[in-house]
Design an enzyme around this catalytic site. Structure first.
Site, short mmCIF file in Angstrom:
data_model
loop_
_atom_site.label_atom_id
_atom_site.label_comp_id
_atom_site.label_asym_id
_atom_site.label_seq_id
_atom_site.Cartn_x
_atom_site.Cartn_y
_atom_site.Cartn_z
N ASN A 178 0.88 -1.26 0.02
CA ASN A 178 0.06 0.00 0.12
C ASN A 178 0.87 1.29 0.03
O ASN A 178 1.53 1.68 1.13
CB ASN A 178 -1.19 -0.02 1.31
CG ASN A 178 -1.70 1.19 1.55
OD1 ASN A 178 -1.63 2.06 0.42
ND2 ASN A 178 -2.43 1.29 2.61
N LYS A 229 0.04 4.33 -0.18
CA LYS A 229 -0.46 5.57 0.33
C LYS A 229 -0.33 6.67 -0.49
O LYS A 229 -0.30 6.50 -1.76
CB LYS A 229 -0.15 5.71 1.76
CG LYS A 229 -0.08 4.31 2.57
CD LYS A 229 0.16 4.53 4.20
CE LYS A 229 -0.05 3.28 4.55
NZ LYS A 229 0.09 3.21 6.31
N HIS A 279 -9.48 1.20 5.50
CA HIS A 279 -8.07 1.39 5.89
C HIS A 279 -8.33 2.36 7.14
O HIS A 279 -9.11 3.21 7.23
CB HIS A 279 -7.00 1.87 4.78
CG HIS A 279 -5.74 1.90 5.37
ND1 HIS A 279 -5.20 2.84 6.27
CD2 HIS A 279 -4.84 1.02 5.31
CE1 HIS A 279 -3.97 2.55 6.67
NE2 HIS A 279 -3.67 1.52 5.91
N GLU A 314 -6.64 4.46 8.08
CA GLU A 314 -6.47 6.27 8.06
C GLU A 314 -7.84 6.65 7.13
O GLU A 314 -8.14 7.85 7.26
CB GLU A 314 -5.34 6.40 6.64
CG GLU A 314 -4.02 6.10 7.69
CD GLU A 314 -2.88 5.50 6.76
OE1 GLU A 314 -2.91 5.53 5.80
OE2 GLU A 314 -1.98 4.95 7.46
N GLU A 355 -5.04 -4.86 10.85
CA GLU A 355 -4.03 -4.00 10.93
C GLU A 355 -4.28 -3.11 12.27
O GLU A 355 -5.14 -2.09 12.21
CB GLU A 355 -4.13 -2.80 9.79
CG GLU A 355 -3.75 -3.45 8.41
CD GLU A 355 -3.28 -2.48 7.21
OE1 GLU A 355 -2.14 -2.77 6.83
OE2 GLU A 355 -3.77 -1.22 7.41
N GLY A 383 2.96 2.55 10.82
CA GLY A 383 3.81 3.46 10.51
C GLY A 383 4.46 3.93 11.83
O GLY A 383 5.17 4.87 11.96
N SER A 431 3.89 -2.01 10.32
CA SER A 431 5.12 -2.19 10.38
C SER A 431 5.99 -3.42 10.08
O SER A 431 6.84 -3.89 10.65
CB SER A 431 5.76 -1.52 12.00
OG SER A 431 5.33 -0.50 12.21
#
Ligand code: 13P
Length: 250
Positions: free
Chosen positions: A9, A11, A95, A97, A167, A173, A213
């Protein structure tokens, strides 16, 4: 036996030139891999150019989101048909985010999953708890609401076309990875939820990726767990050699 599935991904990273260069590197290092399914998910602006690069390789193209409506006055949105027309196979949906910054809810995730499947595209559905939710004992309830919400009204036949990405938000991240045991426990729990929804045979076939990560040096331990069927990779998918380091030890 579930075939491992590693997806990158990207992003909101890479301009057109950068995306094409990265896709070329991915094809050069992993373009004939057949024992693992591989996909890369660049930003919308590079999908078509990257699809041209991926032609003739085993690497598939994914998008990072989609809108559920077919067409019309939805400024800024992109439809399933548009994604299909530029060679997309997979679509990341829900996701964290998107959930955190752009008002994604279990209901909008479900609408996107339905539209994606109806268009013949394959959803990668993201689920996962925040650190606060984990600490306050709400982890199972959050994962259940994400999973059950995403699959509402989806048949077993269509569920088999879906991948789930677990996730944990606290691992995205941050450099902090779930331990292989923590990841596997969550994956086993998700598979239990799928078993309740669809029965054992279907639940056993649905792939569950881990994301947060994941890198070359922790991939092997994570991917060695019974219910970790792949990875959804952010940062480490932005360099082909890092990405290959995750794909290769599978
Ligand atoms: P990182 O691998 O950068 O933690 O991102 C994970 C992720 O969000 C993939 O969708």
């Amino acid at each position: 036996m579930r075939k491992k599935f590693i997806a990158g991904n990207w992003k909101m990273n890479t301009t057109l030139d950068e995306a094409v260069a990265l896709a070329k590197d991915v094809v050069k290092t992993m373009g004939d891999t057949s024992d693992v399914d591989i996909a890369i998910c660049p930003p919308y602006t590079s999908l078509y150019a990257v699809s041209e690069v991926l032609k003739g390789s085993t690497v598939k193209l994914g998008a990072q989101d989609v809108h559920w409506e077919a067409k019309g006055a939805f400024t800024g949105k992109v439809s399933c048909a548009m994604l299909k027309s530029v060679g997309v196979t997979y679509v990341i949906i829900g996701h964290s985010e998107q959930r955190t910054y752009f008002h994604e809810t279990n209901e909008t995730v479900n609408k996107k999953v339905k539209a994606t499947l109806a268009a013949g595209l394959l959803p990668i559905i993201c689920v996962g708890e925040t650190l606060e939710e984990r600490k306050s004992g709400k982890m199972d309830a959050v994962i259940e609401s994400h999973t059950v919400g995403a699959f509402a009204g989806i048949s077993a036949e269509d569920a088999l076309k879906c991948t789930i990405a677990y996730e944990p938000v606290w691992a995205i991240g941050t450099g902090e990875t779930a331990t292989p045991q923590q990841a596997n426990e969550a994956h086993i729990y998700i598979r239990k939820l799928l078993t309740k929804l669809y029965g054992t045979s279907t639940a056993e076939q649905i792939r569950i990726q881990y994301g947060g990560s994941m890198k070359a040096d922790n991939a092997k331990a994570l991917l060695g767990q019974s219910d970790v069927d792949g990875g959804l990779i952010g940062g480490a998918s932005l360099k082909a050699s890092d990405f290959a380091g995750i794909v290769k030890p599978v």
